[in-house]
Design a protein around this motif. Structure first.
Motif, PDB file in Angstrom:
ATOM      1  N   GLN A 184     -12.664 -55.026  49.299  1.00 27.37           N
ATOM      2  CA  GLN A 184     -12.474 -55.305  47.877  1.00 27.37           C
ATOM      3  C   GLN A 184     -13.791 -55.704  47.218  1.00 27.37           C
ATOM      4  N   TYR A 185     -14.591 -56.470  47.945  1.00 24.91           N
ATOM      5  CA  TYR A 185     -15.899 -56.881  47.427  1.00 24.91           C
ATOM      6  C   TYR A 185     -16.819 -55.674  47.268  1.00 24.91           C
ATOM      7  N   GLU A 187     -15.962 -52.521  46.808  1.00 26.95           N
ATOM      8  CA  GLU A 187     -15.499 -51.703  45.692  1.00 26.95           C
ATOM      9  C   GLU A 187     -15.860 -52.336  44.351  1.00 26.95           C
ATOM     10  N   ALA A 188     -15.838 -53.666  44.299  1.00 27.18           N
ATOM     11  CA  ALA A 188     -16.153 -54.365  43.052  1.00 27.18           C
ATOM     12  C   ALA A 188     -17.634 -54.276  42.713  1.00 27.18           C
ATOM     13  N   ILE A 189     -18.486 -54.347  43.735  1.00 26.04           N
ATOM     14  CA  ILE A 189     -19.929 -54.382  43.494  1.00 26.04           C
ATOM     15  C   ILE A 189     -20.532 -52.994  43.346  1.00 26.04           C
ATOM     16  N   TYR A 192     -21.946 -51.777  39.907  1.00 26.68           N
ATOM     17  CA  TYR A 192     -23.148 -52.518  39.531  1.00 26.68           C
ATOM     18  C   TYR A 192     -24.343 -52.076  40.372  1.00 26.68           C
TER      19      TYR A 192
END
Length: 274
Positions: A184-185, A187-189, A192
């Protein structure tokens, strides 16, 4: 008979409704296959052009330094400095561009291999940038009288660009190569990481163009306005850098050129600069 007539259209309509998605899916798949092959062909053409431009830039910078700026060496400060533009062109322009295109260029390789190769190329970029930085600082320190460091806009943008590159390198290593990080981390980063990677490359090009201009102004002084050969050649290098930047950004941001996921990628549970 009326009952049969009422039922038959319903059954026919149901059949059409069930068959329509299948036909649409087949059409979409055929279109996707056609689009994919055409996209790969156009990407390959643009990639070839980008390689020609990138290698030409390195050759032109080498020729500029060798022909107009006294060549390379360690005998005196101004000669030591000449390593700076060459190493920056190799690292922050050519290798950096190839690194951010790496996933799209070698799309058929395993994603785990591409991750490692992406990191290795970035490591090579970092080595060239550090050597280029050393050449700049050393030439300023050993000059008589010594030249101040980090006073120009070029140097300020250089520090900003290198800081962003280092943060990208470290965060990318921790997020995508270090085992045990939650998917999840990652995919979130990822968005960016992609955005700031492209932004850092654009800043690297802008800083390089500014550096070429600064060097020409300092070296040629009032002669610059008389269109000397060195000034024209240096200006052309700057324009070529801008063309190269536009081409690379187009290639890395065009959705049709994105590497399609492979079945084995799902096992990795990782995100990367596709």
């Amino acid at each position: 008979m009326q009952e049969k007539d009422l039922v038959t259209p319903e059954l026919e309509n149901n059949c059409k409704i069930e068959e329509a998605p299948k036909l649409n899916n087949m059409t979409e798949q055929n279109h996707a296959q056609h689009q994919s092959s055409s996209s790969i062909a156009s990407y390959s053409l643009l990639y070839t052009i980008s390689q020609i431009i990138g290698i030409t830039l390195i050759i032109f910078v080498f020729y500029w330094i060798f022909e107009f700026r006294g060549g390379f060496g360690f005998s005196e400060p101004k000669i030591i400095f000449n390593w700076h533009p060459l190493f920056m062109t190799i690292g922050f322009i050519y290798l950096f561009a190839n690194s951010i295109l790496h996933y799209r260029t070698f799309r058929n390789q395993r994603k785990s291999d591409l991750k490692n190769q992406h990191a290795i190329i970035h490591g090579c970029v970092l080595i060239f940038v550090l050597l280029a930085g050393w050449a700049s600082f050393a030439s300023h320190i050993y000059s008589i009288p010594s030249i101040p460091n980090l006073y120009s806009l070029h140097s300020w943008l250089g520090v900003l660009t290198i800081s962003m590159f280092l943060s990208q390198f470290i965060s990318g290593f921790v997020s995508f190569l270090y085992p045990g990080v939650a998917v999840q981390y990652k995919e979130a980063i990822m968005p960016y990481h992609f955005f700031f990677g492209v932004l850092t490359f654009v800043l690297a090009i802008a800083t390089s163009v500014l550096g070429f201009g600064e060097k020409l102004i300092f070296s040629l002084d009032k002669e610059y306005k008389n269109f000397p050969n060195e000034g024209l050649f240096g200006n052309f290098i700057g324009v070529l850098c801008c063309v190269y930047c536009g081409l690379i950004v187009y290639m890395v941001t065009k959705p049709e050129y994105k590497r399609l996921p492979k079945p084995e990628d799902s096992v990795l549970l990782t995100g990367n600069l596709d």
